[in-house]
Write a protein that holds these residues in place. Structure first.
Motif, PDB file in Angstrom:
ATOM      1  N   ASN A 359      19.917 105.890  40.804  1.00 26.99           N
ATOM      2  CA  ASN A 359      18.668 105.840  40.146  1.00 26.99           C
ATOM      3  C   ASN A 359      17.756 106.866  41.063  1.00 26.99           C
ATOM      4  O   ASN A 359      16.945 107.524  40.980  1.00 26.99           O
ATOM      5  CB  ASN A 359      17.750 104.441  40.141  1.00 26.99           C
ATOM      6  CG  ASN A 359      18.354 103.554  38.977  1.00 26.99           C
ATOM      7  OD1 ASN A 359      18.966 104.298  37.742  1.00 26.99           O
ATOM      8  ND2 ASN A 359      18.490 102.396  39.170  1.00 26.99           N
ATOM      9  N   GLU A 363      15.862 110.093  40.034  1.00 29.03           N
ATOM     10  CA  GLU A 363      14.197 110.287  40.126  1.00 29.03           C
ATOM     11  C   GLU A 363      14.184 111.522  40.787  1.00 29.03           C
ATOM     12  O   GLU A 363      13.116 112.140  40.524  1.00 29.03           O
ATOM     13  CB  GLU A 363      13.942 108.948  40.746  1.00 29.03           C
ATOM     14  CG  GLU A 363      13.874 107.752  39.960  1.00 29.03           C
ATOM     15  CD  GLU A 363      12.806 107.640  38.557  1.00 29.03           C
ATOM     16  OE1 GLU A 363      12.207 108.813  38.704  1.00 29.03           O
ATOM     17  OE2 GLU A 363      13.009 106.879  37.799  1.00 29.03           O
ATOM     18  N   ARG A 370       9.750 118.280  37.307  1.00 27.86           N
ATOM     19  CA  ARG A 370       8.623 118.029  36.271  1.00 27.86           C
ATOM     20  C   ARG A 370       7.590 119.040  35.671  1.00 27.86           C
ATOM     21  O   ARG A 370       7.388 119.119  34.613  1.00 27.86           O
ATOM     22  CB  ARG A 370       7.768 117.058  37.094  1.00 27.86           C
ATOM     23  CG  ARG A 370       6.998 115.998  36.293  1.00 27.86           C
ATOM     24  CD  ARG A 370       6.176 114.985  36.999  1.00 27.86           C
ATOM     25  NE  ARG A 370       7.118 113.908  37.742  1.00 27.86           N
ATOM     26  CZ  ARG A 370       7.924 113.094  37.255  1.00 27.86           C
ATOM     27  NH1 ARG A 370       7.800 112.753  35.780  1.00 27.86           N
ATOM     28  NH2 ARG A 370       8.826 112.292  37.756  1.00 27.86           N
ATOM     29  N   ALA A 440      17.279 108.506  34.797  1.00 26.68           N
ATOM     30  CA  ALA A 440      15.807 108.469  35.196  1.00 26.68           C
ATOM     31  C   ALA A 440      14.966 108.960  34.010  1.00 26.68           C
ATOM     32  O   ALA A 440      15.487 109.963  33.214  1.00 26.68           O
ATOM     33  CB  ALA A 440      15.318 109.106  36.450  1.00 26.68           C
ATOM     34  N   TYR A 516      12.410 114.406  47.828  1.00 29.03           N
ATOM     35  CA  TYR A 516      11.837 113.238  47.158  1.00 29.03           C
ATOM     36  C   TYR A 516      11.390 112.028  48.353  1.00 29.03           C
ATOM     37  O   TYR A 516      10.603 111.225  48.155  1.00 29.03           O
ATOM     38  CB  TYR A 516      12.880 112.614  46.066  1.00 29.03           C
ATOM     39  CG  TYR A 516      12.401 111.589  45.205  1.00 29.03           C
ATOM     40  CD1 TYR A 516      11.424 111.678  44.299  1.00 29.03           C
ATOM     41  CD2 TYR A 516      12.662 110.286  45.630  1.00 29.03           C
ATOM     42  CE1 TYR A 516      11.024 110.627  43.285  1.00 29.03           C
ATOM     43  CE2 TYR A 516      12.328 109.171  44.819  1.00 29.03           C
ATOM     44  CZ  TYR A 516      11.484 109.486  43.752  1.00 29.03           C
ATOM     45  OH  TYR A 516      10.988 108.234  43.064  1.00 29.03           O
ATOM     46  N   ARG A 530      15.325  99.608  40.150  1.00 33.70           N
ATOM     47  CA  ARG A 530      14.742 100.906  40.036  1.00 33.70           C
ATOM     48  C   ARG A 530      13.750 101.348  41.219  1.00 33.70           C
ATOM     49  O   ARG A 530      13.253 100.615  41.969  1.00 33.70           O
ATOM     50  CB  ARG A 530      14.083 101.137  38.631  1.00 33.70           C
ATOM     51  CG  ARG A 530      15.085 100.786  37.516  1.00 33.70           C
ATOM     52  CD  ARG A 530      14.418 101.309  36.093  1.00 33.70           C
ATOM     53  NE  ARG A 530      15.569 101.048  35.211  1.00 33.70           N
ATOM     54  CZ  ARG A 530      16.536 101.827  34.668  1.00 33.70           C
ATOM     55  NH1 ARG A 530      16.242 103.039  35.633  1.00 33.70           N
ATOM     56  NH2 ARG A 530      17.445 101.424  34.086  1.00 33.70           N
ATOM     57  N   THR A 533       7.622 104.026  43.294  1.00 34.14           N
ATOM     58  CA  THR A 533       6.708 105.397  43.557  1.00 34.14           C
ATOM     59  C   THR A 533       5.467 104.749  43.854  1.00 34.14           C
ATOM     60  O   THR A 533       4.991 103.808  42.909  1.00 34.14           O
ATOM     61  CB  THR A 533       6.942 106.406  42.686  1.00 34.14           C
ATOM     62  OG1 THR A 533       6.325 106.073  41.514  1.00 34.14           O
ATOM     63  CG2 THR A 533       8.099 106.860  42.903  1.00 34.14           C
TER      64      THR A 533
END
Length: 534
Positions: A359, A363, A370, A440, A516, A530, A533
């Motif tokens: 995960n 992510e 993004r 993710a 990240y 999970r 954030t």
């Protein structure tokens, strides 16, 4: 006349002695597999050990200690009058900065300082294509073997490896035959001119020929994985012993968490039991199998165990000096701080279920893409090669977790095709394959009792508010993955064949993970496993 009779009698006795069959063979096989560039000792998560972990006696393995343990067991076997083979079952490549920096040259140098009799070609030896493998094969002095790798059409590899080698031990001719997983084209990068036929089709005629030429014993040095080793041993006549690798299986009669006894026994076509051994991975164990044969070549005893490579074993000084020299340029890179995690991201489980480490990487891919509009990220569990400890995380941890130097890739895919990708990823859980889908941006449910291809029950897309809604099979979604999977690797051919507007040249996956962790420092795991954030 009388003295002449004595002469003739003496000649006959000498001839009889010369032609007499050799004594029954008492053979000790010392073996390891799937080193994956772990030249230095490793932690419980298979990362390179820190100075603190070494001081606290929390480390295992390292090739200098492997060499010392092999020397110890070799001396003990020789003192007992046994013949000895030392074998490596493949995948020396890939898994630490030693490989990332030296591309096989470090592994070759260390192997040349050791007493291996043969090595099998593993799938990871093909990760950087034929040319990198060819440089290794020209450098290493150990015979490198695979009977079912056909590189006749690949000039870079032609003549640099063998199908087998025949060695003499105690008057016996022993054939060691290599075999490599047939999945290599989908999980590595051998190029289009190297073929991997099914092992049985090659081994049956080869073993029959070797037996006809006077070979008395056959050891299959296999990088097929335990499940395939069982199949091959049951189907191919004439194999006496299988020394395996690829599946990272710990076979042991004493070690905690062992997946089976040492050795596993399979009945071959002639009714004889064939012992199969494997010694996990990452230099943490060396296997010792004592095999006794009667005068007709039948196995009458096969016993032994895997031996932990613990810190109390004094390392081989010459090999340790070579590793220290090779490590000098890597120390600063490995120590660079990245961030902090609130909990451990363990190694186990990522090939059979969603895991926190999977995960985390997924992510990270999603965050890195993004701006490109990515909604879903997909990572293969087998691409994650080490755990991440709780607390301070360094670049060395990141690079050991993600050693393959993949790039983040993006593509567009219809919802139904993404479900097909999930089905592919879930299709080989029973075999421990590395394709299990870590995700993710979505969540899915599946049923492993259903037949492969029909295991996905539901898939839901994460909404901007954090909730989830059903995936539309007709809608087009933007997917982030690694470039290996996007090109069809690990069985994900749907990402290759049905991709819309694919782009394989994003940031490095290791860079994405490091960024990240920095951005979300400290990284936290929620109760559902999970990533949490801010």
């Amino acid at each position: 006349m009388r003295s002449l009779r004595f002469v003739f009698a003496g000649a006959i006795l000498a001839l009889s002695a010369a032609c007499a069959p050799p004594e029954p063979l008492r053979l000790t096989i010392l073996h390891n597999n799937d080193v994956h560039s772990r030249l230095q000792p490793v932690s419980a998560q298979n990362n390179t050990c820190s100075a603190q972990q070494l001081a606290q006696n929390q480390c295992f393995g390292g090739m200098a200690r492997v060499a010392a343990l092999i020397e110890r067991e070799r001396a003990a076997a020789a003192a007992a009058g046994r013949q000895i083979l030392v074998l490596d079952a493949g995948d020396q490549f890939q898994g630490s900065l030693f490989y990332s920096h030296y591309k096989g040259a470090a592994e070759a140098e260390v192997m040349n300082l050791m007493a291996y009799d043969a090595m099998a070609l593993g799938n990871h030896e093909f990760d950087d294509g034929p040319e990198v493998l060819a440089r290794f094969l020209r450098t290493v002095r150990v015979p490198v073997l695979s009977a079912n790798v056909n590189a006749d059409a690949e000039p870079a590899l032609r003549g640099l490896y063998r199908s087998h080698v025949v060695l003499s031990r105690g008057g016996h001719r022993i054939a060691i035959i290599g075999a490599t997983t047939e999945d290599t084209p989908s999980i590595a990068s051998p190029g289009p001119r190297v073929a991997f036929p099914r092992a049985e089709t090659v081994l049956n005629p080869l073993i029959a020929r070797l037996r006809a030429e006077g070979v008395s014993h056959v050891v299959l040095l296999s990088h097929l994985g335990l499940a395939r080793d069982r199949e091959v041993a049951a189907a191919v006549d004439g194999i006496d012993v299988v020394v395996g690798g690829h599946s990272h299986t710990l076979l042991s009669n004493t070690a905690q968490g062992a997946e089976g006894p040492y050795p596993v026994r399979v009945r071959g076509p002639s009714g004889r039991e064939v012992p199969i051994v494997q010694a996990m991975a990452f230099t943490r164990f060396v296997g010792r199998l004592d095999v006794d044969f009667d005068a007709t070549g039948n196995v009458i005893r096969a016993e032994g165990d895997t031996i932990p490579v613990v810190q109390s074993i004094a390392p081989n000084a010459a090999i340790q000096a070579a590793i220290d020299r090779l490590d000098a340029p890597l120390v600063e890179v490995r120590a660079r701080p990245v961030g902090v995690t609130s909990a451990e991201f363990p190694l186990e489980g990522c090939r059979a279920r969603e895991c926190a480490r999977g995960n985390l990487v997924a992510e990270a891919m999603l965050a890195a893409t993004r701006q490109a509009g990515a909604q879903i990220a997909l990572q293969n569990g087998g691409g994650l090669r080490a755990g991440i400890p709780a607390g301070n995380v360094t670049l060395g941890h990141v690079l050991t977790t993600l050693p393959f130097q993949n790039a983040v890739a993006t593509l567009k895919l219809r919802g139904r095709d993404f479900v097909a990708a999930l089905e592919s990823g879930l299709s080989q859980v029973e075999q421990g394959a590395g394709r299990f889908p870590q995700v993710a941006g979505v969540r899915y449910t599946w049923d492993r009792t259903r037949p492969a291809g029909a295991r996905v029950i539901s898939v839901e897309l994460r909404r901007p508010d954090g909730g989830y809604g059903p995936l539309d099979p007709d809608a087009i979604y933007t997917i982030a993955t690694n470039d290996f999977m996007r090109r069809g690797g690990d069985g994900y051919t749907v990402l290759r064949d049905r991709a819309i507007d694919p782009y394989d040249f994003g940031p490095g996956l290791d860079d994405a993970l490091a960024e990240y962790i920095r951005t979300n420092n400290p990284v936290r795991i929620g109760l559902d496993g999970r990533i949490v954030t801010r």
